[in-house]
Design a protein around this motif. Structure first.
Motif, PDB file in Angstrom:
ATOM      1  N   PHE A 181      82.865  25.158  26.028  1.00  0.00           N
ATOM      2  CA  PHE A 181      82.367  25.892  24.874  1.00  0.00           C
ATOM      3  C   PHE A 181      81.599  25.008  23.902  1.00  0.00           C
ATOM      4  O   PHE A 181      81.020  25.499  22.948  1.00  0.00           O
ATOM      5  CB  PHE A 181      83.530  26.557  24.135  1.00  0.00           C
ATOM      6  N   ALA A 182      81.642  23.713  24.104  1.00  0.00           N
ATOM      7  CA  ALA A 182      81.016  22.806  23.148  1.00  0.00           C
ATOM      8  C   ALA A 182      79.511  22.695  23.342  1.00  0.00           C
ATOM      9  O   ALA A 182      78.793  22.284  22.445  1.00  0.00           O
ATOM     10  CB  ALA A 182      81.656  21.420  23.245  1.00  0.00           C
ATOM     11  N   GLY A 183      79.006  23.055  24.518  1.00  0.00           N
ATOM     12  CA  GLY A 183      77.591  22.867  24.800  1.00  0.00           C
ATOM     13  C   GLY A 183      77.298  21.421  25.133  1.00  0.00           C
ATOM     14  O   GLY A 183      78.198  20.633  25.436  1.00  0.00           O
ATOM     15  N   GLU A 184      76.041  21.058  25.092  1.00  0.00           N
ATOM     16  CA  GLU A 184      75.654  19.684  25.387  1.00  0.00           C
ATOM     17  C   GLU A 184      76.073  18.763  24.250  1.00  0.00           C
ATOM     18  O   GLU A 184      75.874  19.063  23.081  1.00  0.00           O
ATOM     19  CB  GLU A 184      74.147  19.585  25.606  1.00  0.00           C
ATOM     20  N   ILE A 185      76.669  17.626  24.616  1.00  0.00           N
ATOM     21  CA  ILE A 185      77.160  16.667  23.641  1.00  0.00           C
ATOM     22  C   ILE A 185      76.230  15.454  23.621  1.00  0.00           C
ATOM     23  O   ILE A 185      75.921  14.883  24.671  1.00  0.00           O
ATOM     24  CB  ILE A 185      78.592  16.201  23.971  1.00  0.00           C
TER      25      ILE A 185
END
Length: 412
Positions: A342-346
């Motif tokens: 759920f964080a997307g690209e980090i």
């Protein structure tokens, strides 16, 4: 990122993850872990449909994934209670401690200095003066506050909108200024005349972070004619929900007679109670007002997608939400933190990994912004007729900010 609620995205995933873990998701098979995560929430707790619940969800998921052997949590309501709870965790077997929410930064700094071999996370605390063993997770909310002001002005039918911040909320004065600028920008774009309640004042729009203070401000705002309420707060936000719940779900007796509460006085939803305020009507208390002309308040929520997460049908009255990407904060700072998806690209953190006690730290700090996917503004797609246009308005103003056509006060 700006998105409508019809399309699944990070905000929906964050809210779903928090609710899933808070409701007891089953642990997965994992290698034995020896680290313990301990979290203190001040003051709203872990069922706040906001930062507290998202952070608790992250620790719960980390335990389910085997990264943490166990977790412990405590809600506190005073500064003394915050320091006591943190101190108890420091003296125990906690490998990773965390403080969530505004108001306890000084307590965390003091406890962390006395426990240098424990890694601590400061999640949206508003603090900056921490020892080296404190890792900060913060969110730049100036641009979202501007967009919230714009969206509130676009949705208002009374021409008055109201925002407040809780005492200790990070950058509260800057958020108020950004909100006012967003309201003003909407007027410039459309020629509409919408005003922010107590516009320009910081002190009169900063409240204690308690449910009672949030209730008092909201009741006063509704009495003054505001029909869009925008809280940036922790404990005080629950007071807003109490007022909305009473307005939209009055007691059976009050609903039956339309005016009297169980004690014979004006009931919830009436001007005398300070909940229905001016939308009920003026002069005669609203008894002769055409029901079709009644204007009911709406809400721009902070923390999760309130249209999905708020209880008792309150989500129907949420027109937009500001959603911090808490998962990205945890994954960006703590090495090996389980990925939820759920964080997307980090973004790859700068510098080298270091170890604090049993915890490997990827980065000493994380600041979520709209540019790095750390915060998003989500338009709701409920029953409100203004929502479809509001989604377009939010997307448009976001694009203009990104293109440099609009300057947000205080933003880099």
């Amino acid at each position: 990122m700006t998105s409508a609620r019809r399309a699944p995205g990070a905000a929906a995933g964050l809210a779903a993850a928090a609710l899933l873990t808070a409701c007891g998701a089953q642990p997965q098979e994992a290698a034995p872990a020896t680290t313990t995560g301990c979290v203190v929430s001040a003051p709203a707790g872990f069922a706040d449909r906001s930062i507290g619940q998202l952070s608790f969800g992250e620790l719960s998921h980390a335990q389910s994934a085997g990264f943490l052997a166990s977790t412990s949590s405590q809600r506190v309501s005073t500064l003394a209670g915050t320091e006591e709870a943190l101190g108890r965790y420091a003296g125990g077997d906690c490998s990773l401690g965390a403080l969530v929410g505004p108001g306890g930064a000084e307590a965390l700094a003091a406890v962390a200095a006395r426990a240098p071999d424990t890694a601590w996370l400061a999640v949206a605390t508003g603090g900056t003066d921490y020892p080296d063993n404190v890792v900060t997770i913060d969110f730049d909310l100036r641009e979202p506050a501007f967009i919230a002001g714009y969206a509130a002005a676009a949705s208002s039918e009374t021409g008055i909108v109201a925002m407040f911040v809780s005492r200790g909320f990070a950058g509260g004065d800057e958020l108020l200024a950004a909100f006012d600028a967003g309201v003003e920008q909407r007027g410039i774009d459309t020629g509409s005349e919408v005003a922010g309640l107590r516009e320009g004042s910081v002190s009169r729009r900063t409240v204690d972070d308690t449910p009672a203070a949030g209730r008092e401000y909201t009741e006063a705002a509704l009495e003054a004619g505001a029909d869009v309420i925008v809280p940036f707060a922790s404990g005080a936000a629950s007071g807003v929900l109490d007022v909305f719940a009473e307005h939209y779900a009055p007691s059976d007796e009050a609903a039956a007679d339309g005016a009297e509460g169980t004690d014979g006085t004006a009931g919830p939803g009436t001007a005398a109670a300070g909940v229905g305020g001016p939308e009920i009507g003026e002069g005669d208390g609203g008894s002769d007002e055409d029901p079709e002309e009644t204007i009911d308040p709406t809400l721009i929520w902070y923390g999760t997608d309130g249209a999905r997460t708020l209880d008792d049908d309150l989500g129907e009255h949420v027109i937009a939400s500001t959603v911090p990407n808490v998962a990205a904060g945890f994954q960006s700072t703590v090495a090996g933190w389980p990925v939820t998806g759920f964080a997307g690209e980090i973004e790859e953190p700068e510098g080298e990994e270091r170890t604090i006690g049993d915890i490997a730290v990827r980065a000493p700090a994380y600041t979520g912004t709209m540019d790095n996917g750390g915060v998003e503004v989500v338009a709701s797609d409920g029953l409100l007729s203004t929502v479809a246009g509001l989604s377009r308005d939010i997307a448009d103003v976001r694009d203009r900010i990104r293109a440099g056509e609009i300057d947000v006060p205080g933003a880099d």
